[in-house]
Design a protein around this motif. Structure first.
Motif, PDB file in Angstrom:
ATOM      1  N   MET A 313     -17.826 104.984  13.767  1.00 51.54           N
ATOM      2  CA  MET A 313     -18.767 105.412  14.808  1.00 51.54           C
ATOM      3  C   MET A 313     -18.063 106.155  15.934  1.00 51.54           C
ATOM      4  O   MET A 313     -17.071 105.679  16.479  1.00 51.54           O
ATOM      5  CB  MET A 313     -19.499 104.194  15.382  1.00 51.54           C
ATOM      6  N   GLN A 314     -18.595 107.321  16.254  1.00 46.30           N
ATOM      7  CA  GLN A 314     -18.111 108.127  17.377  1.00 46.30           C
ATOM      8  C   GLN A 314     -19.205 108.233  18.432  1.00 46.30           C
ATOM      9  O   GLN A 314     -20.393 108.245  18.115  1.00 46.30           O
ATOM     10  CB  GLN A 314     -17.710 109.539  16.916  1.00 46.30           C
ATOM     11  N   ILE A 315     -18.785 108.339  19.681  1.00 41.36           N
ATOM     12  CA  ILE A 315     -19.733 108.597  20.779  1.00 41.36           C
ATOM     13  C   ILE A 315     -19.285 109.900  21.413  1.00 41.36           C
ATOM     14  O   ILE A 315     -18.550 109.922  22.402  1.00 41.36           O
ATOM     15  CB  ILE A 315     -19.729 107.438  21.800  1.00 41.36           C
ATOM     16  N   ASN A 316     -19.690 111.010  20.832  1.00 40.76           N
ATOM     17  CA  ASN A 316     -19.108 112.293  21.213  1.00 40.76           C
ATOM     18  C   ASN A 316     -20.109 113.446  21.267  1.00 40.76           C
ATOM     19  O   ASN A 316     -19.725 114.604  21.256  1.00 40.76           O
ATOM     20  CB  ASN A 316     -17.966 112.648  20.252  1.00 40.76           C
ATOM     21  N   GLN A 317     -21.396 113.114  21.335  1.00 42.56           N
ATOM     22  CA  GLN A 317     -22.404 114.164  21.447  1.00 42.56           C
ATOM     23  C   GLN A 317     -23.380 113.840  22.573  1.00 42.56           C
ATOM     24  O   GLN A 317     -23.640 112.673  22.868  1.00 42.56           O
ATOM     25  CB  GLN A 317     -23.168 114.332  20.125  1.00 42.56           C
ATOM     26  N   ILE A 318     -23.896 114.877  23.187  1.00 41.73           N
ATOM     27  CA  ILE A 318     -24.933 114.757  24.212  1.00 41.73           C
ATOM     28  C   ILE A 318     -26.195 115.420  23.675  1.00 41.73           C
ATOM     29  O   ILE A 318     -26.182 116.594  23.307  1.00 41.73           O
ATOM     30  CB  ILE A 318     -24.526 115.444  25.532  1.00 41.73           C
ATOM     31  N   LYS A 319     -27.278 114.660  23.611  1.00 40.64           N
ATOM     32  CA  LYS A 319     -28.564 115.240  23.210  1.00 40.64           C
ATOM     33  C   LYS A 319     -29.314 115.654  24.478  1.00 40.64           C
ATOM     34  O   LYS A 319     -29.569 114.838  25.366  1.00 40.64           O
ATOM     35  CB  LYS A 319     -29.398 114.245  22.419  1.00 40.64           C
ATOM     36  N   ILE A 320     -29.651 116.918  24.545  1.00 38.26           N
ATOM     37  CA  ILE A 320     -30.273 117.449  25.761  1.00 38.26           C
ATOM     38  C   ILE A 320     -31.350 118.457  25.352  1.00 38.26           C
ATOM     39  O   ILE A 320     -31.184 119.189  24.374  1.00 38.26           O
ATOM     40  CB  ILE A 320     -29.191 118.095  26.663  1.00 38.26           C
ATOM     41  N   TYR A 321     -32.451 118.454  26.059  1.00 43.75           N
ATOM     42  CA  TYR A 321     -33.578 119.322  25.727  1.00 43.75           C
ATOM     43  C   TYR A 321     -33.601 120.537  26.640  1.00 43.75           C
ATOM     44  O   TYR A 321     -33.553 120.401  27.861  1.00 43.75           O
ATOM     45  CB  TYR A 321     -34.899 118.571  25.887  1.00 43.75           C
ATOM     46  N   SER A 322     -33.740 121.697  26.017  1.00 45.01           N
ATOM     47  CA  SER A 322     -34.030 122.899  26.785  1.00 45.01           C
ATOM     48  C   SER A 322     -35.533 123.023  27.025  1.00 45.01           C
ATOM     49  O   SER A 322     -35.968 123.318  28.132  1.00 45.01           O
ATOM     50  CB  SER A 322     -33.514 124.145  26.054  1.00 45.01           C
ATOM     51  N   ASP A 323     -36.326 122.782  25.951  1.00 46.61           N
ATOM     52  CA  ASP A 323     -37.762 123.024  26.060  1.00 46.61           C
ATOM     53  C   ASP A 323     -38.557 122.002  25.264  1.00 46.61           C
ATOM     54  O   ASP A 323     -38.020 120.964  24.855  1.00 46.61           O
ATOM     55  CB  ASP A 323     -38.093 124.457  25.630  1.00 46.61           C
ATOM     56  N   GLY A 324     -39.835 122.311  25.036  1.00 48.21           N
ATOM     57  CA  GLY A 324     -40.720 121.421  24.307  1.00 48.21           C
ATOM     58  C   GLY A 324     -41.011 121.912  22.903  1.00 48.21           C
ATOM     59  O   GLY A 324     -40.107 122.300  22.174  1.00 48.21           O
ATOM     60  N   ILE A 325     -42.302 121.941  22.522  1.00 52.81           N
ATOM     61  CA  ILE A 325     -42.699 122.345  21.176  1.00 52.81           C
ATOM     62  C   ILE A 325     -43.863 123.322  21.249  1.00 52.81           C
ATOM     63  O   ILE A 325     -44.546 123.432  22.272  1.00 52.81           O
ATOM     64  CB  ILE A 325     -43.085 121.134  20.302  1.00 52.81           C
ATOM     65  N   ILE A 326     -44.116 124.000  20.149  1.00 52.89           N
ATOM     66  CA  ILE A 326     -45.096 125.078  20.153  1.00 52.89           C
ATOM     67  C   ILE A 326     -46.527 124.573  20.309  1.00 52.89           C
ATOM     68  O   ILE A 326     -47.303 125.099  21.111  1.00 52.89           O
ATOM     69  CB  ILE A 326     -44.944 125.940  18.882  1.00 52.89           C
ATOM     70  N   HIS A 327     -46.942 123.543  19.546  1.00 49.12           N
ATOM     71  CA  HIS A 327     -48.356 123.181  19.600  1.00 49.12           C
ATOM     72  C   HIS A 327     -48.729 122.435  20.876  1.00 49.12           C
ATOM     73  O   HIS A 327     -49.917 122.231  21.137  1.00 49.12           O
ATOM     74  CB  HIS A 327     -48.801 122.424  18.340  1.00 49.12           C
ATOM     75  N   ASN A 328     -47.744 122.054  21.682  1.00 48.74           N
ATOM     76  CA  ASN A 328     -48.031 121.599  23.054  1.00 48.74           C
ATOM     77  C   ASN A 328     -48.031 122.773  24.026  1.00 48.74           C
ATOM     78  O   ASN A 328     -48.317 122.594  25.209  1.00 48.74           O
ATOM     79  CB  ASN A 328     -46.968 120.604  23.526  1.00 48.74           C
ATOM     80  N   THR A 329     -47.643 123.938  23.536  1.00 48.60           N
ATOM     81  CA  THR A 329     -47.382 125.154  24.324  1.00 48.60           C
ATOM     82  C   THR A 329     -46.326 124.893  25.397  1.00 48.60           C
ATOM     83  O   THR A 329     -46.348 125.505  26.473  1.00 48.60           O
ATOM     84  CB  THR A 329     -48.666 125.757  24.946  1.00 48.60           C
ATOM     85  N   THR A 330     -45.396 123.971  25.086  1.00 48.14           N
ATOM     86  CA  THR A 330     -44.311 123.652  26.013  1.00 48.14           C
ATOM     87  C   THR A 330     -42.977 124.235  25.565  1.00 48.14           C
ATOM     88  O   THR A 330     -42.003 124.179  26.330  1.00 48.14           O
ATOM     89  CB  THR A 330     -44.168 122.130  26.161  1.00 48.14           C
ATOM     90  N   ALA A 331     -42.879 124.756  24.338  1.00 46.25           N
ATOM     91  CA  ALA A 331     -41.665 125.465  23.944  1.00 46.25           C
ATOM     92  C   ALA A 331     -41.497 126.681  24.854  1.00 46.25           C
ATOM     93  O   ALA A 331     -42.471 127.362  25.187  1.00 46.25           O
ATOM     94  CB  ALA A 331     -41.743 125.904  22.480  1.00 46.25           C
ATOM     95  N   ALA A 332     -40.270 126.955  25.266  1.00 48.43           N
ATOM     96  CA  ALA A 332     -40.016 128.038  26.228  1.00 48.43           C
ATOM     97  C   ALA A 332     -39.989 129.386  25.521  1.00 48.43           C
ATOM     98  O   ALA A 332     -39.126 129.629  24.671  1.00 48.43           O
ATOM     99  CB  ALA A 332     -38.697 127.785  26.945  1.00 48.43           C
ATOM    100  N   LEU A 333     -40.913 130.269  25.882  1.00 48.59           N
ATOM    101  CA  LEU A 333     -41.042 131.583  25.247  1.00 48.59           C
ATOM    102  C   LEU A 333     -40.663 132.707  26.198  1.00 48.59           C
ATOM    103  O   LEU A 333     -40.775 132.582  27.416  1.00 48.59           O
ATOM    104  CB  LEU A 333     -42.482 131.810  24.785  1.00 48.59           C
ATOM    105  N   LYS A 334     -40.235 133.808  25.605  1.00 50.54           N
ATOM    106  CA  LYS A 334     -39.948 135.004  26.405  1.00 50.54           C
ATOM    107  C   LYS A 334     -41.237 135.698  26.834  1.00 50.54           C
ATOM    108  O   LYS A 334     -41.310 136.270  27.922  1.00 50.54           O
ATOM    109  CB  LYS A 334     -39.060 135.963  25.611  1.00 50.54           C
ATOM    110  N   GLU A 335     -42.251 135.670  25.965  1.00 55.75           N
ATOM    111  CA  GLU A 335     -43.553 136.256  26.277  1.00 55.75           C
ATOM    112  C   GLU A 335     -44.608 135.153  26.258  1.00 55.75           C
ATOM    113  O   GLU A 335     -44.476 134.177  25.520  1.00 55.75           O
ATOM    114  CB  GLU A 335     -43.919 137.343  25.254  1.00 55.75           C
ATOM    115  N   PRO A 336     -45.659 135.270  27.057  1.00 56.07           N
ATOM    116  CA  PRO A 336     -46.638 134.181  27.189  1.00 56.07           C
ATOM    117  C   PRO A 336     -47.317 133.818  25.868  1.00 56.07           C
ATOM    118  O   PRO A 336     -47.431 134.633  24.945  1.00 56.07           O
ATOM    119  CB  PRO A 336     -47.663 134.757  28.178  1.00 56.07           C
TER     120      PRO A 336
END
Length: 562
Positions: A313-336
């Protein structure tokens, strides 16, 4: 480590003439007369593998292998069966899959009325928390069928807090008791990276309507899953179940993609390691909480880092979110979006924006952490690549990766190779196949049909891997490989897909010198399957079954057929 005694040695060696030398220092185990797919470019295929002290000491032909046998060696005739390296699933959610805290009720049904009796029956399973927790409804169905989500859930259960996580894990449906317990009122602002959906008309206008998107829902689950001794015991039992489940699918290495350390989950993993209950190699991805104070969180994470190749077992990664998901319309898009959910910005939202993501990488990369960045929208991908580029050194040694990468702008495709950024895609879900991408069209228009650009990533020279995102998708790697090679213009070859689940994924886990291929000197993490993955029709790959799984030469799963 849990091991299983070989049950089929006698059966497999019957009828095979073998001559053992008198030497006592021979190999521990020999596999002969097999079809070995090594994932080693220097020797792509072989017929024999020899193991001693958990490591591979020979890969090649039967005659040379038998010369390494001794008086006490075990020899297994594979009778032409196929052997491959152990699978590395670098994106799963182990405790979320296995823990029964709160009931862990999995709801199934396309209509809301089908969910009520299932939820009521789960009251009997509620344990480890005062909350009743469930998973599996669809947000679209809830929005279409109910004008009053909170009132509907109250009419089912109103004597305790209830929270139902949507099947994608990116929204929560809560009753009034849950909202009161969490202190969510009409006067509350949206948390960073989240949306409190509200009534838009009637006497309750402006009040929370029971649907909590992204971090708003995560905060409710953090409250419901606060650590306590009962929950810790249940979590541990759930992790043991997961450890039994993984080897059945030939999985020998995983990355847990979201270790909620404030819920006590890191302690559960430590306990499993101490008790030698791990059946796989593990990289833990510690969750970066979007609404925590940066300084205190970063300092805590620094102290948890651990990398020792000799340990499972290693403890060597960080899980981090940039955005959400498409069907919530929370994924980060360049165009609306063509259409957005009420209250969600037109181009989606960020859990961590580019500036803050850059800061976290800058502060934690020197400790040795690799970042596992959730990115679904094209803007989310672009900003995550920028954050990696902002922290680029002359000799980059990071293994940072962007996971999901459902939408990628043409200009960003070549940046993966340029920045040594890994693309981690999940295609095991049927919804990812080209013929099923129409579900995104209301939100994205024509952009819906330029998602999951797997072949384009390959052609760009990117280092890419495949993983499951279990429990969102099926755990079985053969389903992921099947969908990777049966996706029209975005298909890759079977060899490429197998590489993405083995050798390429071992690199993500910083384990490529020890695992990921069948080579002399590497750990004997091996899988025997019931048919040749390189010879069966592409449409049949999903039906391949695992017969035997080994971790460092120890059997962790063995089917009755073996």
């Amino acid at each position: 480590m849990k091991i299983i005694v070989f049950l089929g040695i006698v059966f497999l060696t019957m009828g095979h003439q073998m001559a053992y030398s008198d030497r006592n220092d021979g190999a521990d185990l020999l596999f002969i007369h097999g079809h070995v797919i090594t994932m080693n470019d220097d020797l792509p295929q072989a017929e024999a593998v020899v193991i001693k002290n958990g490591k591979i000491i020979y890969v090649g032909n039967n005659k040379q292998a038998m010369m390494l046998a001794g008086r006490y060696s075990k020899v297994i005739n594979l009778h032409g069966r196929t052997m491959i390296p152990g699978f590395h699933d670098v994106h799963i959610h182990a405790l979320e899959a296995g823990s029964e805290v709160g009931g862990n009720c999995w709801l199934k049904g396309s209509r809301l009325k089908a969910l009520k009796p299932q939820l009521l029956s789960c009251l009997q399973k509620q344990q480890g928390t005062d909350w009743l927790l469930a998973y599996g409804h669809e947000l679209e169905t809830l929005l279409e069928e109910s004008q009053d989500p909170r009132g509907l859930l109250d009419s089912w259960i109103n004597d305790r807090p209830v929270a139902i996580m949507e099947q994608s894990s990116h929204s929560v449906w809560a009753n009034s008791k849950a909202l009161i317990a969490a202190g969510i009122t009409a006067s509350d602002k949206n948390p960073r990276g989240g949306i409190i959906m509200r009534y838009t008309s009637g006497p309750r206008v402006g009040e929370p309507n029971g649907i909590l998107l992204e971090t708003a829902g995560e905060q409710v689950y953090d409250l419901a899953l606060k650590p306590n001794p009962t929950a810790a015991l249940i979590n541990y039992e759930g992790l043991q179940w997961v450890m039994d489940e993984l080897p059945q699918f030939g999985i020998t290495s995983i990355s847990d993609a979201r270790v909620y350390w404030k819920r006590g989950w890191l302690k559960v993993w430590h306990q499993a390691e101490e008790n030698e209950d791990l059946t796989v190699r593990v990289n833990l991805g510690l969750w970066a909480y979007p609404n925590e104070d940066d300084e205190s969180q970063i300092e805590y994470l620094k102290k948890q880092f651990r990398y020792d190749p000799e340990r499972l077992m290693q403890i060597n990664q960080i899980k981090i979110y940039s955005d959400g998901i498409i069907h919530n319309t929370t994924a980060a898009l360049k165009e609306p979006y063509n259409v957005s959910l009420y209250g969600v910005p037109a181009t989606g939202l960020n859990y961590f924006d580019e500036q803050r993501l850059t800061k976290y990488i800058a502060r934690l990369q020197p400790s040795g952490y690799d970042f596992h960045i959730h990115t679904i929208g094209d803007r989310g991908v672009h900003e995550a690549l920028n954050a990696i580029e902002n922290n680029r050194s002359e000799k980059p040694d990071h293994r940072h990766r962007l996971t999901h990468v459902e939408m990628i702008d043409d200009d960003d495709l070549p940046r993966f190779a340029k920045l040594n950024a890994i693309a981690d895609m999940q295609v095991a879900g049927k919804f990812t196949l080209p013929e099923n991408q129409y579900w995104q069209e209301p939100y994205l228009g024509k952009r819906a049909f330029r998602t999951y650009r797997l072949k384009d990533l390959h052609d760009s020279g990117a280092h890419y891997v495949l993983s499951s995102d279990w429990t969102v998708n099926d755990l079985n790697p053969f389903i992921g490989i099947h969908n990777a090679v049966n996706r029209g213009e975005q298909s890759i070859t079977v060899e490429q897909a197998l590489n993405a689940y083995t050798k390429a994924a071992a690199y993500v886990m910083r384990s490529e010198k020890r695992t990921g291929s069948i080579e002399t000197g590497k750990e004997a993490d091996l899988v025997v399957i019931d048919r040749d993955i390189l010879a069966v029709p592409r449409k049949s790959i999903k039906n391949i079954r695992v017969l035997l799984t080994m971790l460092s030469g120890q059997v962790t799963y063995q089917s009755a057929e073996m």
